[in-house]
Design an enzyme around this catalytic site. Sequence first.
Site, short mmCIF file in Angstrom:
data_model
loop_
_atom_site.label_atom_id
_atom_site.label_comp_id
_atom_site.label_asym_id
_atom_site.label_seq_id
_atom_site.Cartn_x
_atom_site.Cartn_y
_atom_site.Cartn_z
N GLU A 181 0.83 -1.22 0.00
CA GLU A 181 0.00 0.00 0.00
C GLU A 181 0.86 1.26 0.00
O GLU A 181 1.24 1.75 1.07
CB GLU A 181 -0.95 0.00 1.21
CG GLU A 181 -1.84 1.24 1.24
CD GLU A 181 -2.83 1.28 2.40
OE1 GLU A 181 -2.84 0.34 3.21
OE2 GLU A 181 -3.58 2.25 2.48
N LYS A 223 -2.49 -2.05 -3.18
CA LYS A 223 -3.55 -1.19 -2.64
C LYS A 223 -3.14 0.26 -2.85
O LYS A 223 -2.46 0.86 -2.01
CB LYS A 223 -3.75 -1.50 -1.14
CG LYS A 223 -4.76 -0.60 -0.44
CD LYS A 223 -5.17 -1.17 0.88
CE LYS A 223 -6.04 -0.21 1.66
NZ LYS A 223 -6.64 -0.82 2.84
N GLY A 295 -11.55 1.46 4.45
CA GLY A 295 -11.67 1.63 5.89
C GLY A 295 -12.82 2.58 6.17
O GLY A 295 -13.95 2.18 6.47
P1 13P Z 1 -9.27 4.21 3.99
O1 13P Z 1 -10.17 3.46 3.02
O2 13P Z 1 -10.02 4.90 5.09
O3 13P Z 1 -8.26 5.05 3.29
O4 13P Z 1 -8.48 3.08 4.77
C1 13P Z 1 -7.90 2.10 4.04
C2 13P Z 1 -6.64 1.73 4.69
O5 13P Z 1 -6.45 0.59 5.04
C3 13P Z 1 -5.64 2.79 4.90
O6 13P Z 1 -4.43 2.21 5.23
#
Ligand code: 13P
Length: 347
Positions: A181, A223, A295
Amino acid sequence: MTTTQPGPTEATARAMVAEGKGILAADESNGTMDKRLAPVLDARPTEEDRRAFRELMFTTAGAEGHISGAILYDETIRQSASDGTPFPELLNAQGIIPGIKVDTGAKPLAGSPDEKVTEGLDGLRERLEEYHALGARFAKWRAVIAIGDGLPTSRCIDVNAHALARYAALCQEAGITPIVEPEVLMDGDHTIDTCDDVTQRTLRVVFAALVDQGVALEGIILKPNMVLSGKDCGHQADVQEVAARTLLCLRRVVPPAVPGITFLSGGQSDEDATAHLAAMNAIGGQPWELSFSYGRALQATPLERWRGQSANVAAAQASYLELAQANGAARHGHHQPASEHAVAPAA
Ligand code: 13P
């Protein structure tokens, strides 16, 4: 240069992006979770509040039709539902794969105080072994890239890419699928062109580092952020432009060996995150599955409905199910506008 064999990490990666399904990111650190809980509770959040909200999410009947995996935090993977069932066991019983956030947070980068480097490599091999024993079959590591005056620096991109690649290699060695990510933040008044440039630049360095570390691309999930106008930019790109620009950017830099791309929501509203995913899948024809690992876009509304009250659990679960369904439909390119007004995500 030897590439690791993907082993079980490829099958897990494919299951994480199974048709019509995506990932719930419920891995907020205790500090972040308390920041989200504080405005909806009348008291200072406790471990029990964090556990109760996670239980609400993980026991939502029907969510498993749209959710393939749930990312947990170190505290959460060791917690249990009220009936004593450990959370990983509860999720497994529904066919939801337990995952774990393993980075220890983004810390100020030496020599560049406005940038961050994500830490957590020390002792990671041992921690992965323990998390595997606790039931985790995938992991997450988030690097943060800020856009600003003269930012990001190459140094920031390089150190974060290197750490992501070392993390991914250790995960594969442990039979755990790494979610890679690198998040380019939407904060700022930059244009969508700048976001596109920085995202491409970052992903090129990240993939070079992954290859250098021998990571099998078949056994990872990427991601990324979507390619968006900065939050404070005067001209906001519309849904079609975001979808087209994001796909073009990713096609230029993400090898087709990667099984799936699960976007983060990054502070977009529930509605925007779903509309963008649907528009990308409606375009179709990409070499990777395009899914979600949200998230805030899956939890902000349920949290607002719940407000710490057991009487509100059913309403909160209904809103989570509705969001999971909508994002599951977006995987097929369908967009159903929310029936209720979406709650703006907390910063
Ligand atoms: P968000 O979708 O709130 O950005 O969170 C995803 C996530 O895992 C951030 O590390």
